[in-house]
Design a protein around this motif. Sequence first.
Motif, short mmCIF file in Angstrom:
data_model
loop_
_atom_site.label_atom_id
_atom_site.label_comp_id
_atom_site.label_asym_id
_atom_site.label_seq_id
_atom_site.Cartn_x
_atom_site.Cartn_y
_atom_site.Cartn_z
N TRP A 26 0.75 -1.20 -0.18
CA TRP A 26 -0.17 0.01 0.12
C TRP A 26 0.93 1.15 0.19
O TRP A 26 2.11 1.13 0.45
CB TRP A 26 -0.98 -0.11 1.26
CG TRP A 26 -1.95 -1.12 1.20
CD1 TRP A 26 -1.67 -2.25 1.81
CD2 TRP A 26 -3.03 -1.28 0.56
NE1 TRP A 26 -2.76 -3.11 1.63
CE2 TRP A 26 -3.60 -2.39 0.68
CE3 TRP A 26 -3.94 -0.09 -0.29
CZ2 TRP A 26 -5.08 -2.79 0.26
CZ3 TRP A 26 -5.11 -0.67 -0.72
CH2 TRP A 26 -5.70 -1.92 -0.59
N PHE A 71 -7.27 7.12 6.19
CA PHE A 71 -7.24 6.46 4.76
C PHE A 71 -8.67 5.69 4.61
O PHE A 71 -9.27 5.19 5.79
CB PHE A 71 -6.11 5.40 4.99
CG PHE A 71 -4.96 6.09 5.53
CD1 PHE A 71 -3.99 6.84 4.76
CD2 PHE A 71 -4.45 5.82 6.73
CE1 PHE A 71 -2.85 7.23 5.10
CE2 PHE A 71 -3.42 6.38 7.42
CZ PHE A 71 -2.59 7.14 6.32
N ARG A 73 -9.66 2.27 1.93
CA ARG A 73 -9.47 1.43 1.10
C ARG A 73 -10.60 0.41 0.83
O ARG A 73 -11.80 0.53 1.41
CB ARG A 73 -8.26 0.36 1.71
CG ARG A 73 -7.08 1.18 2.13
CD ARG A 73 -5.94 0.09 2.58
NE ARG A 73 -4.86 0.76 3.10
CZ ARG A 73 -3.69 0.26 3.70
NH1 ARG A 73 -3.95 -0.80 4.24
NH2 ARG A 73 -2.90 0.91 3.87
N GLU A 114 -6.94 2.88 -2.63
CA GLU A 114 -6.80 3.42 -1.41
C GLU A 114 -6.69 5.08 -1.69
O GLU A 114 -6.50 5.53 -2.67
CB GLU A 114 -5.24 3.16 -1.01
CG GLU A 114 -4.75 3.82 0.26
CD GLU A 114 -3.67 3.36 0.76
OE1 GLU A 114 -3.41 2.70 1.81
OE2 GLU A 114 -2.56 3.52 -0.06
#
Length: 117
Positions: A26, A71, A73, A114
């Motif tokens: 990531w 974040f 995802r 992401e």
Amino acid sequence: MEAIPLHSKTVILDHHPDDAYNNVKWKVDADYSRIFVIRTFVVHPSFLKIGIGRALMDYSLKLAQQSGLKFIRLDVYENNFPAISLYERCGFEYIDTVDLGLGNYGLDWFKLYEKVI
């Protein structure tokens, strides 16, 4: 304007990624307690192209910010072009393509995305 029925849209967010997420590089290395994973994102076909998907995504991003998360995802079937287009328009960045073990259902590969908030 006519009200949109509640059953026409769904988003489920949690902190528990599929196991395949663990084998991916990531952009940001962070503990999942600081990350929302979009587990389900659905708009009924009768309500496509009227902004429902964008509204759900905006809601998800706002909720993440209010929760102090940095974040989000998600994964999406590689041939789900409308969803991929939405995610990319919302600023999600493609990370990798993985097998989530759904090949028996004709869903062989999933793209991982992401977004840093």
